[in-house]
Design a protein around this motif. Structure first.
Motif, PDB file in Angstrom:
ATOM      1  N   VAL A 289     -28.790  46.325 112.191  1.00  0.00           N
ATOM      2  CA  VAL A 289     -27.953  45.776 113.140  1.00  0.00           C
ATOM      3  C   VAL A 289     -28.042  44.010 112.970  1.00  0.00           C
ATOM      4  O   VAL A 289     -27.129  43.294 113.256  1.00  0.00           O
ATOM      5  CB  VAL A 289     -28.432  45.949 114.544  1.00  0.00           C
ATOM      6  CG1 VAL A 289     -28.109  45.167 115.819  1.00  0.00           C
ATOM      7  CG2 VAL A 289     -27.940  47.521 114.818  1.00  0.00           C
ATOM      8  N   SER A 290     -29.303  43.506 112.509  1.00  0.00           N
ATOM      9  CA  SER A 290     -29.298  42.046 112.484  1.00  0.00           C
ATOM     10  C   SER A 290     -28.932  41.558 111.298  1.00  0.00           C
ATOM     11  O   SER A 290     -28.385  40.496 111.357  1.00  0.00           O
ATOM     12  CB  SER A 290     -31.122  41.854 112.746  1.00  0.00           C
ATOM     13  OG  SER A 290     -31.616  41.914 111.676  1.00  0.00           O
ATOM     14  N   GLN A 291     -29.155  42.525 110.029  1.00  0.00           N
ATOM     15  CA  GLN A 291     -28.545  41.955 108.825  1.00  0.00           C
ATOM     16  C   GLN A 291     -27.049  42.120 108.834  1.00  0.00           C
ATOM     17  O   GLN A 291     -26.466  41.240 107.975  1.00  0.00           O
ATOM     18  CB  GLN A 291     -28.989  42.743 107.759  1.00  0.00           C
ATOM     19  CG  GLN A 291     -30.663  42.589 107.776  1.00  0.00           C
ATOM     20  CD  GLN A 291     -31.146  43.357 106.519  1.00  0.00           C
ATOM     21  OE1 GLN A 291     -30.851  44.467 106.286  1.00  0.00           O
ATOM     22  NE2 GLN A 291     -32.400  42.871 105.976  1.00  0.00           N
ATOM     23  N   LEU A 292     -26.395  43.071 109.336  1.00  0.00           N
ATOM     24  CA  LEU A 292     -24.994  43.480 109.272  1.00  0.00           C
ATOM     25  C   LEU A 292     -24.278  43.109 110.289  1.00  0.00           C
ATOM     26  O   LEU A 292     -22.764  43.244 110.429  1.00  0.00           O
ATOM     27  CB  LEU A 292     -24.774  44.952 108.709  1.00  0.00           C
ATOM     28  CG  LEU A 292     -25.740  45.398 107.560  1.00  0.00           C
ATOM     29  CD1 LEU A 292     -25.838  46.691 107.405  1.00  0.00           C
ATOM     30  CD2 LEU A 292     -25.106  44.481 106.417  1.00  0.00           C
ATOM     31  N   GLN A 293     -24.749  42.516 111.344  1.00  0.00           N
ATOM     32  CA  GLN A 293     -23.715  42.252 112.645  1.00  0.00           C
ATOM     33  C   GLN A 293     -23.077  43.587 113.414  1.00  0.00           C
ATOM     34  O   GLN A 293     -21.866  43.551 113.319  1.00  0.00           O
ATOM     35  CB  GLN A 293     -22.910  41.136 112.728  1.00  0.00           C
ATOM     36  CG  GLN A 293     -23.776  39.840 112.229  1.00  0.00           C
ATOM     37  CD  GLN A 293     -24.126  39.562 110.840  1.00  0.00           C
ATOM     38  OE1 GLN A 293     -23.433  39.918 109.907  1.00  0.00           O
ATOM     39  NE2 GLN A 293     -25.558  39.006 110.720  1.00  0.00           N
ATOM     40  N   LEU A 294     -23.561  44.650 113.273  1.00  0.00           N
ATOM     41  CA  LEU A 294     -23.158  45.815 113.661  1.00  0.00           C
ATOM     42  C   LEU A 294     -22.541  45.841 115.170  1.00  0.00           C
ATOM     43  O   LEU A 294     -23.341  45.302 116.001  1.00  0.00           O
ATOM     44  CB  LEU A 294     -23.868  47.001 113.600  1.00  0.00           C
ATOM     45  CG  LEU A 294     -24.369  47.118 111.895  1.00  0.00           C
ATOM     46  CD1 LEU A 294     -25.484  48.196 111.801  1.00  0.00           C
ATOM     47  CD2 LEU A 294     -23.105  47.399 111.018  1.00  0.00           C
ATOM     48  N   LYS A 295     -21.623  46.633 115.411  1.00  0.00           N
ATOM     49  CA  LYS A 295     -21.383  46.816 116.969  1.00  0.00           C
ATOM     50  C   LYS A 295     -22.197  47.764 117.567  1.00  0.00           C
ATOM     51  O   LYS A 295     -22.734  48.787 116.779  1.00  0.00           O
ATOM     52  CB  LYS A 295     -19.917  47.154 117.053  1.00  0.00           C
ATOM     53  CG  LYS A 295     -18.805  46.205 116.560  1.00  0.00           C
ATOM     54  CD  LYS A 295     -17.331  46.698 116.513  1.00  0.00           C
ATOM     55  CE  LYS A 295     -16.398  45.608 115.783  1.00  0.00           C
ATOM     56  NZ  LYS A 295     -15.237  45.996 115.428  1.00  0.00           N
ATOM     57  N   SER A 296     -22.288  47.892 118.900  1.00  0.00           N
ATOM     58  CA  SER A 296     -23.158  48.929 119.580  1.00  0.00           C
ATOM     59  C   SER A 296     -22.760  50.513 119.173  1.00  0.00           C
ATOM     60  O   SER A 296     -23.728  51.337 118.824  1.00  0.00           O
ATOM     61  CB  SER A 296     -23.227  48.629 121.104  1.00  0.00           C
ATOM     62  OG  SER A 296     -21.861  48.775 121.654  1.00  0.00           O
TER      63      SER A 296
END
Length: 135
Positions: free
Chosen positions: A32-39
């Motif tokens: 999540v932090s590395q790839l800017q994923l959505k919830s």
């Protein structure tokens, strides 16, 4: 005094074997932090990671006496997990994920190489001491 012991306690926790849930949570949070994923992506990836780590842990527990088989199975599980990742992530996110995984693998290989070199050095030092004792 407690503050001095805190790093040691944290180190001891790191050395304990993590559960599949902990590993999935950590891996997902990292992604999540590395790839800017959505919830929504985060939820889907957590379930993929949980399934993969659960399968790996169960297989490893059952076949702990055959490291080659365990390694082969982990590779197969990782391959299936990657296929799921590709479905969940955008093309750009997946490309970045692959680059990060490649770098992580490179660093692990370096660390392993250093460990082997250190062990070899330690063994040769022991051999030198034994030779000196015999003289």
């Amino acid at each position: 005094m407690l503050l001095l012991c805190l790093p040691l306690l944290m180190l001891a926790q790191d050395k304990q074997k993590k559960t599949a849930e902990q590993k999935a949570k950590d891996k997902t949070a990292e992604m999540v932090s590395q790839l800017q994923l959505k919830s929504e992506q985060e939820k889907l990836l957590y379930h993929v990671n949980l399934k993969a780590y659960t399968n790996m842990d169960q297989f490893e527990a059952k076949h702990h006496d055959d490291p080659k088989l365990v390694k082969k199975q982990k590779k197969a599980i990782k391959s299936l997990r990657e296929k799921e990742y590709k479905k969940i992530m955008s093309a750009e996110q997946y490309k970045k994920h692959l680059a990060l995984e490649k770098e992580e693998d490179r660093l692990k290989a370096l660390k392993k190489k250093e460990k082997v070199a250190k062990q070899s050095s330690s063994v040769s030092q022991t051999d030198k001491k034994e030779v000196k004792k015999k003289k």
